[in-house]
Enzyme design. Structure first.
Site, PDB file in Angstrom:
ATOM      1  N   GLN A 176      39.177  50.605 -28.376  1.00  0.00           N
ATOM      2  CA  GLN A 176      37.919  51.306 -28.112  1.00  0.00           C
ATOM      3  C   GLN A 176      37.018  50.404 -27.280  1.00  0.00           C
ATOM      4  O   GLN A 176      35.933  50.801 -26.893  1.00  0.00           O
ATOM      5  CB  GLN A 176      37.207  51.616 -29.425  1.00  0.00           C
ATOM      6  N   HIS A 196      37.874  54.160 -24.371  1.00  0.00           N
ATOM      7  CA  HIS A 196      36.480  54.385 -24.004  1.00  0.00           C
ATOM      8  C   HIS A 196      36.149  53.796 -22.631  1.00  0.00           C
ATOM      9  O   HIS A 196      34.994  53.509 -22.333  1.00  0.00           O
ATOM     10  CB  HIS A 196      35.545  53.826 -25.079  1.00  0.00           C
ATOM     11  N   CYS A 238      31.406  56.413  -8.602  1.00  0.00           N
ATOM     12  CA  CYS A 238      30.453  57.435  -8.183  1.00  0.00           C
ATOM     13  C   CYS A 238      30.838  58.722  -8.905  1.00  0.00           C
ATOM     14  O   CYS A 238      31.999  59.137  -8.873  1.00  0.00           O
ATOM     15  CB  CYS A 238      30.515  57.632  -6.669  1.00  0.00           C
ATOM     16  N   ASN A 260      39.548  44.377 -41.332  1.00  0.00           N
ATOM     17  CA  ASN A 260      38.164  44.608 -40.916  1.00  0.00           C
ATOM     18  C   ASN A 260      37.225  43.885 -41.870  1.00  0.00           C
ATOM     19  O   ASN A 260      37.537  43.728 -43.043  1.00  0.00           O
ATOM     20  CB  ASN A 260      37.856  46.119 -40.935  1.00  0.00           C
TER      21      ASN A 260
END
Ligand code: NAD
Length: 259
Positions: A103, A123, A131, A222
């Protein structure tokens, strides 16, 4: 914890198709703050101000976006991969990781030496800018130079369209190819290891569920607990760098060198 590490090492050695899924927590030890922990970016900025729709519709919102994004760019400019990124790249070199699904937008897996073609950036990346009209791509450094010279909302030199970093904003469509590829690989792997993600941002956070539903073992590493802890086969709460270094050491110590 040592027992758990030994068992995870066993799993790594016996699995054939291992996916590593990472979030902002794998990069905090490189000095990039995550979003949700104390001191993270969402304590300072309101995510509602940074939706894609606001970026498209208001010059003021675009100015704010570039201000926030420039801050993030500077905090990331000189960072280096940490022991967690290095351990993941080392596991790939010894043939134990099929892909990284991340991510993160910081590019640190590739910088640590993980094969770029095997990193799926769900992501996007902060390292380039496009652009929104003609799709011309720019190096991030070049656009940031303009911002540094006082341009508040940079525009395309080709067509005058809006420039935006190649990261996915709230409300912006996920990249189709990457999302499909990540779902497919999650469904095919036999071991799925989450490192440093709160597992609350969807659809990215549905990948561990897809893996588990299709029979993979699930490991979560985690610092804080996640909504998927109950589903996981192993959960270790702690530092990604320390835990991944121990896992790598365990794997290396069990691989007999070819005579
Ligand atoms: P998050 O901020 O929601 O959660 C990060 C998790 O990592 C937390 O649960 C925290 O407990 C854990 N953590 C923090 N430091 C850790 C450490 N050293 N070791 C182990 N765990 C640690 O992050 P998320 O789940 O990635 O989702 C946030 C979104 O923000 C993502 O979409 C991502 O694109 C983006 N983001 C990216 C970066 C980056 O590229 N480095 C940084 C911030 C945010």
């Amino acid at each position: 914890m040592e027992n758990q590490i030994d068992e995870i090492v066993d799993l790594i050695l016996t699995s054939q198709d291992i996916i590593i899924f990472t979030g902002a927590g794998v990069s905090t030890e490189s000095g990039i703050p995550d979003f949700r922990s104390p001191g993270g970016i969402w304590e300072k900025y309101n995510p509602a101000d940074f939706t894609y729709q606001r970026f498209l519709s208001s010059e003021e919102a675009r100015e704010k976006y570039w201000q926030m994004s420039t801050e993030f760019y500077h905090s990331m400019k000189h960072v280096q991969p940490n022991p967690a990124h290095e351990a993941i790249a080392a596991l790939e070199r010894i043939g134990k990781v099929s892909s990284v699904i991340t991510q993160n937008i910081d590019g640190l897996h590739q910088q640590a030496g993980f094969s770029p073609e095997k990193v799926i950036e769900l992501h996007g990346t902060s390292r380039s800018v496009s652009c929104l009209s003609c799709k011309k791509k720019y190096s991030r450094d070049v656009v940031q130079e303009l911002v540094g010279q006082g341009v508040k909302v940079p525009r395309c030199d080709e067509c005058g369209g809006l420039l935006k970093p190649d990261t996915i904003s709230f409300g912006q469509a996920m990249p189709e190819r990457e999302t499909a590829e990540a779902s497919r690989r999650s469904g095919e792997c036999d071991l799925f290891i989450v490192i440093g993600s709160s597992l609350v941002v969807h659809p990215a956070a549905s990948m561990p569920f897809i893996a588990k539903e299709n029979g993979a073992k699930l490991v979560i590493i985690n610092r804080d607990s996640t909504p998927y802890d109950n589903l996981a086969d192993y959960v270790i709460h702690g530092s990604a760098g320390t835990i991944m270094s121990s896992i790598l050491q365990g794997v290396k110590s069990r691989i007999t060198p070819i005579q």
